[in-house]
Design a protein around this motif. Structure first.
Motif, short mmCIF file in Angstrom:
data_model
loop_
_atom_site.label_atom_id
_atom_site.label_comp_id
_atom_site.label_asym_id
_atom_site.label_seq_id
_atom_site.Cartn_x
_atom_site.Cartn_y
_atom_site.Cartn_z
N ASN A 156 23.22 -5.90 -5.84
CA ASN A 156 22.64 -4.63 -5.37
C ASN A 156 21.23 -4.90 -4.85
N SER A 157 21.11 -5.12 -3.55
CA SER A 157 19.79 -5.36 -2.96
C SER A 157 19.26 -4.13 -2.23
N LEU A 158 20.05 -3.06 -2.17
CA LEU A 158 19.63 -1.86 -1.44
C LEU A 158 18.74 -0.94 -2.26
N ALA A 159 19.08 -0.73 -3.55
CA ALA A 159 18.30 0.19 -4.39
C ALA A 159 16.83 -0.24 -4.48
N PRO A 160 16.52 -1.54 -4.72
CA PRO A 160 15.10 -1.94 -4.74
C PRO A 160 14.39 -1.62 -3.44
N LEU A 161 15.11 -1.75 -2.31
CA LEU A 161 14.51 -1.43 -1.02
C LEU A 161 14.13 0.04 -0.92
N LEU A 162 15.00 0.93 -1.39
CA LEU A 162 14.75 2.36 -1.29
C LEU A 162 13.53 2.77 -2.10
N PHE A 163 13.36 2.21 -3.29
CA PHE A 163 12.19 2.53 -4.11
C PHE A 163 10.91 1.99 -3.48
N LEU A 164 11.01 0.82 -2.85
CA LEU A 164 9.84 0.28 -2.16
C LEU A 164 9.46 1.13 -0.96
N LEU A 165 10.47 1.65 -0.27
CA LEU A 165 10.19 2.49 0.90
C LEU A 165 9.36 3.70 0.52
N VAL A 166 9.77 4.38 -0.56
CA VAL A 166 9.04 5.56 -1.03
C VAL A 166 7.62 5.18 -1.45
N SER A 167 7.50 4.09 -2.21
CA SER A 167 6.17 3.72 -2.72
C SER A 167 5.25 3.24 -1.60
N THR A 168 5.81 2.65 -0.54
CA THR A 168 4.98 2.23 0.59
C THR A 168 4.37 3.43 1.30
N VAL A 169 5.18 4.47 1.49
CA VAL A 169 4.67 5.70 2.11
C VAL A 169 3.57 6.29 1.24
N VAL A 170 3.80 6.33 -0.09
CA VAL A 170 2.78 6.84 -1.02
C VAL A 170 1.50 6.02 -0.92
N ASN A 171 1.65 4.68 -0.85
CA ASN A 171 0.49 3.81 -0.78
C ASN A 171 -0.36 4.08 0.45
N ILE A 172 0.28 4.23 1.60
CA ILE A 172 -0.46 4.46 2.84
C ILE A 172 -1.17 5.81 2.82
N VAL A 173 -0.47 6.84 2.32
CA VAL A 173 -1.08 8.18 2.24
C VAL A 173 -2.28 8.15 1.30
N LEU A 174 -2.12 7.53 0.12
CA LEU A 174 -3.23 7.46 -0.83
C LEU A 174 -4.38 6.61 -0.31
N ASP A 175 -4.07 5.54 0.43
CA ASP A 175 -5.11 4.74 1.08
C ASP A 175 -6.00 5.63 1.94
N LEU A 176 -5.37 6.42 2.79
CA LEU A 176 -6.12 7.28 3.71
C LEU A 176 -6.94 8.32 2.94
N VAL A 177 -6.33 8.90 1.90
CA VAL A 177 -7.02 9.94 1.13
C VAL A 177 -8.20 9.35 0.35
N PHE A 178 -7.96 8.25 -0.37
CA PHE A 178 -9.00 7.68 -1.24
C PHE A 178 -10.14 7.07 -0.43
N VAL A 179 -9.81 6.42 0.71
CA VAL A 179 -10.84 5.73 1.49
C VAL A 179 -11.57 6.68 2.45
N LEU A 180 -10.79 7.49 3.18
CA LEU A 180 -11.41 8.32 4.22
C LEU A 180 -11.89 9.67 3.70
N VAL A 181 -11.16 10.26 2.75
CA VAL A 181 -11.52 11.59 2.26
C VAL A 181 -12.45 11.50 1.04
N PHE A 182 -12.04 10.75 0.03
CA PHE A 182 -12.83 10.65 -1.20
C PHE A 182 -13.97 9.63 -1.11
N LYS A 183 -13.92 8.75 -0.07
CA LYS A 183 -14.97 7.75 0.14
C LYS A 183 -15.12 6.80 -1.05
#
Length: 352
Positions: A156-183
């Motif tokens: 089963n190599s698909l399930a790990p991919l799906l969880f990574l996909l979600v967490s990658t989106v979260v990571n990018i959104v939080l990057d933008l919020v923490f760096v650009l908004v919260f400074k």
């Protein structure tokens, strides 16, 4: 659900189908650090980019040690799965979890205790040290890689991919919020990555517990088994060394690079990202092939293993030749993803 029996059917087709989610998953995992590098480099400047580059080299070394331990245990899981030994497989999972958890905690403690020594070894310029300290002070999880190894060992190599996909989106959104908004600077980029990693670890752990009850260790499986633990340790320690030895070399090169100053550090930080992104698909294909070999050796099919070696070698060589040529030709455009096009001196260093 989503499991593949690699002891049956087309070898080439099976290898490609199983490896593609592994390749996509590793590329997504690298997006964690690429998002940090891109946002930090474009919005926080070259000193911050140099700091993230030094932190990245150290983080990759630490994670590769844990990843190797998980991969090695996954080989044993695949062999037991190929043999059809379900009870021994569950006992092996329990033993490996405790073994790798203890080693991961020890590695985490050592990284905190030796942080100043690492910074000295890397010859990090004084102006970059506060940013590196912030980045490395919030790091570590092994849970995702362990449960991903368990799932991949049974095809089963698909399930790990799906969880990574979600967490990658979260990571990018939080990057933008923490760096650009919260400074929050580089520390914000670090927190974004760690939170995303924790989410992927919790998600895949719950998936394993809820969706794969046939692999979940029961009370009778949670016991010390010297033969199984010895088997896991003998494979996983060697795999850990194999996974980390090139990254250790990069870390040593990082020390030399840092002695040339911030411009070279920034160029190297971007270059290492491109390089690791380029070679990781071949590495992930090899990891997928390890599962193929383990399942088929466990099932007693040596002829299928030998045929698989030929197929895997041809696929890997073809991929590496194409990607090497592309990176060589498009070096400057690739570097401008991370470095402002106006920084011509840094770009020249990076291309070189």
């Amino acid at each position: 659900f989503m499991q593949q029996d690699l002891t049956q059917g087309s070898i080439r087709g099976g290898l490609i189908r199983f490896s593609l989610p592994l390749i996509a998953g590793n590329l997504l995992q690298q997006f964690y650090n690429i998002a940090d590098t891109l946002i930090v480099g474009r919005f926080l400047g070259n000193v911050a980019l140099a700091a993230v580059g030094s932190a990245f080299s150290l983080m990759v070394l630490l994670t590769s040690l844990v990843l190797g331990l998980c991969m090695g245990s996954g080989v044993v899981f695949s062999q037991l799965y190929g043999e059809g030994s379900r009870e021994r497989l569950k006992t092996a999972i329990a033993n490996a979890f405790v073994f790798i958890a203890i080693l991961s905690l020890a590695l985490t403690a050592a990284s905190y205790a030796l942080l100043n020594a690492f910074l000295s070894l890397l010859r990090v310029p004084q102006e970059a040290i506060p940013d590196i300290t912030a980045y490395l002070s919030v790091f570590f999880t092994f849970l995702y890689n362990f449960f991903a190894a368990v799932l991949r060992s049974v095809g089963n190599s698909l399930a790990p991919l799906l969880f990574l996909l979600v967490s990658t989106v979260v990571n990018i959104v939080l990057d933008l919020v923490f760096v650009l908004v919260f400074k929050w600077g580089v520390s914000g980029a670090a927190w974004a990555t760690v939170i995303a990693q924790i989410l992927s670890a919790l998600g895949i752990g719950l998936y394993f517990l809820l969706r794969l009850p046939e692999l979940r260790p029961k009370r009778e499986n949670i016991r010390f088994s010297k033969p199984l633990l010895s088997r896991i340790a003998s494979v996983s320690v060697l795999t850990s060394v194999q996974q980390s030895i090139m990254n250790f070399g990069i870390l040593m090169i990082q020390s030399l690079v840092n002695s040339f100053g911030i411009a070279t550090m920034a160029a190297f930080a971007a270059g290492v990202k491109i390089d690791s992104f380029a070679y990781s698909p071949a590495q992930d294909f090899a990891n997928g092939f390890a599962t193929f070999v383990a399942q088929n050796s466990g099932a007693g099919k040596p002829d299928r293993v030998r045929q698989g070696i030929r197929e895997a070698a041809l696929l890997s060589l073809g991929f590496c030749a194409v990607v090497s040529a592309l990176v060589f030709v498009f070096a400057r455009p690739l570097l401008t993803i991370f470095i402002d096009p106006g920084e011509s001196a840094i770009l020249d260093i990076g291309v070189h």
